[in-house]
Motif scaffolding. Sequence first.
Motif, PDB file in Angstrom:
ATOM      1  N   THR A   1      -1.213  17.366  -7.305  1.00 25.95           N
ATOM      2  CA  THR A   1      -2.112  18.002  -7.258  1.00 25.95           C
ATOM      3  C   THR A   1      -1.015  18.681  -7.910  1.00 25.95           C
ATOM      4  O   THR A   1      -0.525  19.917  -8.864  1.00 25.95           O
ATOM      5  CB  THR A   1      -3.008  19.166  -6.364  1.00 25.95           C
TER       6      THR A   1
ATOM      7  N   LEU B   1       0.699  -1.238  -0.209  1.00 21.68           N
ATOM      8  CA  LEU B   1       0.154  -0.242  -0.189  1.00 21.68           C
ATOM      9  C   LEU B   1       0.926   0.939  -0.161  1.00 21.68           C
ATOM     10  O   LEU B   1       2.073   1.046   0.458  1.00 21.68           O
ATOM     11  CB  LEU B   1      -1.112  -0.168   1.086  1.00 21.68           C
ATOM     12  N   VAL B   2       0.357   2.075  -1.401  1.00 19.68           N
ATOM     13  CA  VAL B   2       1.799   3.533  -1.234  1.00 19.68           C
ATOM     14  C   VAL B   2       0.576   4.475  -0.885  1.00 19.68           C
ATOM     15  O   VAL B   2      -0.322   4.638  -0.127  1.00 19.68           O
ATOM     16  CB  VAL B   2       1.837   3.532  -2.288  1.00 19.68           C
ATOM     17  N   PHE B   3       2.188   5.322  -0.417  1.00 18.89           N
ATOM     18  CA  PHE B   3       0.667   6.791  -0.011  1.00 18.89           C
ATOM     19  C   PHE B   3       1.786   7.896  -1.370  1.00 18.89           C
ATOM     20  O   PHE B   3       2.408   8.000  -1.335  1.00 18.89           O
ATOM     21  CB  PHE B   3       1.445   7.619   1.461  1.00 18.89           C
ATOM     22  N   ILE B   4       0.710   8.631  -1.309  1.00 18.19           N
ATOM     23  CA  ILE B   4       1.176   9.593  -2.190  1.00 18.19           C
ATOM     24  C   ILE B   4       0.309  11.371  -1.388  1.00 18.19           C
ATOM     25  O   ILE B   4      -0.108  11.062  -1.778  1.00 18.19           O
ATOM     26  CB  ILE B   4       0.644   9.486  -3.826  1.00 18.19           C
ATOM     27  N   PRO B   5       1.538  12.012  -1.605  1.00 17.42           N
ATOM     28  CA  PRO B   5       0.659  12.807  -0.754  1.00 17.42           C
ATOM     29  C   PRO B   5       0.390  13.998  -1.857  1.00 17.42           C
ATOM     30  O   PRO B   5       0.183  14.024  -3.054  1.00 17.42           O
ATOM     31  CB  PRO B   5       2.609  13.647  -0.669  1.00 17.42           C
ATOM     32  N   GLU B   6      -0.387  14.564  -1.005  1.00 16.44           N
ATOM     33  CA  GLU B   6      -1.556  15.872  -1.808  1.00 16.44           C
ATOM     34  C   GLU B   6      -0.131  16.624  -2.759  1.00 16.44           C
ATOM     35  O   GLU B   6      -0.906  16.906  -3.779  1.00 16.44           O
ATOM     36  CB  GLU B   6      -2.339  16.971  -1.099  1.00 16.44           C
TER      37      GLU B   6
ATOM     38  N   MET C   1       2.740  15.440 -10.202  1.00 15.58           N
ATOM     39  CA  MET C   1       1.753  14.707 -10.931  1.00 15.58           C
ATOM     40  C   MET C   1       1.248  14.899 -12.205  1.00 15.58           C
ATOM     41  O   MET C   1       0.775  14.217 -13.533  1.00 15.58           O
ATOM     42  CB  MET C   1       1.266  13.782  -9.820  1.00 15.58           C
TER      43      MET C   1
END
Lengths: 64, 765
Positions: free
Chosen positions: A51, A42-47, A54
């Motif tokens: 926005t 499971l990954v974490f893509i910061p806001e 990416m």
Amino acid sequence: MSQEKVLECLKCGVKLAMGNVEVTYLNNKFPIQLPKCPKCGLVFIPEELATGKMLEVEKALEDK
Amino acid sequence: MDHKLIMSFEEKCIQEQPPACNATCPVHVDVRGMVAAIAAERFTEAFNIYCKSVPFPGIIGRICDHPCQSACKRGEAGDAIAIAALEKAVVQQVEVARPKLTPASPKSQRVAVVGGGLSGLTAAHDLAKKGYQVTLLETGSQLAGRIRERFSTELPEQVINDDLAVIEQLGITVQLNTGVGKDISFTSLCEDYDAVYLTALPGQQPGELTIDPLTLATEIKGVFAGGSLRLGNTSPIGSVADGRKAAISIDRYLQGVSLTAAREQEGPFQTRLFTSLVGVEPLPVVPMGQDRSFYSKEEAKREAARCLQCQCLECVKVCPYLEHFKGYPKKYVRQINHNLKMIKGRHEANILINSCSLCGLCQEACPEGLHLGELCGMARQEMVKKGKMPPSAHDFPLRDMAFSNGPSCTLTRHQPGHTVSNYLFFPGCQLSATAPEHVVRVYDYLTEKLPGGVGLMLRCCGAPAEWSGRRELFMAELQQIKDQWEEMGKPCLVLACSTCQQIFQQYLPEAKLVSLWELYDLHGLPQVAAAKRPTLVAVHDACTARHRGEVQEKVRKILLALGCRLEELPTSGNKTECCGYGGLMQYANRPLADEVAKRRIKQSPADYVAYCAICQENFTAKGKRTYHLLDLIYGEADPTTPAKRRVGYSQRRENRVKLKNKLLKEVWREKIVPQENDYTAIKLLISPSVQELMEERLILVEDIQKVIAYAERTGKKLFNHDSGHYLAYHRPVSVTYWVEYLPEGDGYRIFNTYSHRMEIPGGDE
């Protein structure tokens, strides 16, 4: 990016650690270092990433 | 896209046409550029611009008969620009070393030019520059003899000699005191040289020469004639132009190519450039200083500053979209064409193509009727067909359309107790979404007023598919509507939305259409108890009602009947401006759409009234008090209470579903079987600031519910020890949604949400 230290995968009960993730869009692959659950992936893509950079890359790929 | 079609668009844009001064000048001096340089005190640049078209600037600059000046558009607002005086100021006041001319690589062909006047000199000059071996034959004892006599006061000897130094520089052989027919026979001239240009009649000339005005060719092969022989010697600049024309013809003749092809714009011609004089203050010509017959630099600068710098840009002036990309249609057409043709590389015009509101205001403003939106629409279709449409551009509105036309929102019924429908009310997906209560009322009104059965059809007309270039999808939606309409006995369609009306008028031409506003006018307005209405409103016409004069008129008539005073916005009727939604601009280019909406709502401090649900929603979202016409008709436009909040994307969906269920239950007395998904029961607690964020990021309540349902079901969620919040992601459609949340009571508190289109492999199944 030190957020991984405070993020825990609730399913596996472990802290996230930086790891290689390959995100894809429109048949293009991007290897990227992201906080990730060492067990289940499971990954974490910061806001800011979603926005910011990416979104930029998505737009650039869409215009290719 | 068809090349001819692209050309027809490009050809219509006149912005690159030369200004009248330039077009009228026989040698097409870039007067506009030269005058702009003078106004900016760049005299050397002005001189160089002048020299590009004029071979002997010192001479011509002093004696030009300036036909340009009478064509000057400034003359329609005050005096014409004193172009001749400005030319004179440039050639008199600039000391620039003439650039050394280097002829093209020498050619073997020999040309004789008979006559050392302006025409002969120009032809010799132009041909020598091209590398031809030129011999200039002059009867008199010096070149430019007649000019010296005629303009003895204007032309100092030194100026002539300085200008003519170029003749020697170019290696032109000059034979003075040589008369053709006297010293050399015309026949031997023709034999000795590959081409001959006559500006004076040879002594023993073989009968009358016929001269072709387009090419200056005579009936004798290789012999051309012009200048004072053809014109008399009234116009110095005309003589120069003839010399230039002869040189072009001789060059073509010697190269064996067509003498006549593409020469229409060689001499003076009528330009198509349109220059508006609206708002141009009439100004008189700047006078010359005391006792002087010429301008000082300062005076020249002031005179040049009066120049209108003619250009069209009529469409750009009225359209923020056309302005935004910093060009004009001709440029855009080329960029669009390039974008469509290009296979590899960045499709930089995608954003240009997808940002247009397709509203057609450009066509109204354009003197030639160019509609860039038409081209953008076609370009979108082609991009979709080729798989080159950016997926994100129209994803959201297309999903919204699919929802509107899905089982939870669509409804088609005859009026209860009827088996046929004389009329069919088609409120449109956006009115159903923003003001479902009005749909109920209107249907009630229509069934009361109209005989023969009023059916109802709830769904979207397909405009988002059409606007986004999804032609096949659009045609499929249309077919469904058409089939149902035929099944109902081809009733007259009653339309509350001008976009639906536009779509059906174009694609269902066999259907009879009537706007709701025409029916209110015809059958009378409903009586409403304790109605609340503002006294003054400004009417905003929808861009899709641009050509519906009768609808615009009825709307105003209704407002007057309701006791409102009307204010007309600076642009309305067929010149109305889009609210920022048309053509799906809002989704393809949010910042531009915001700019468009803001510009429109600033045009009057009065409360606005719109008769398109989306215009109303868009303006309301920007804080402008905007009523829907139905708000006024039903007495719900209260100017004393705070302005309505926008309904928002999620609520709009919910409203459509509720409307269908309400009508089914209350009008058709049918039992509703709610289509509940596991996620729809999830209760969310969302603060107004997060709701704003969701609107901006196009994230629906439903998207968040799906993420939470997924995370809670699978346990796949993160815990942030800093904030104490959960974080989960899920990709129910082509977008990955992230939600930061916590359980609270019997629901969930939402702290943040964002999305991206990139896929995370393996992370979400």
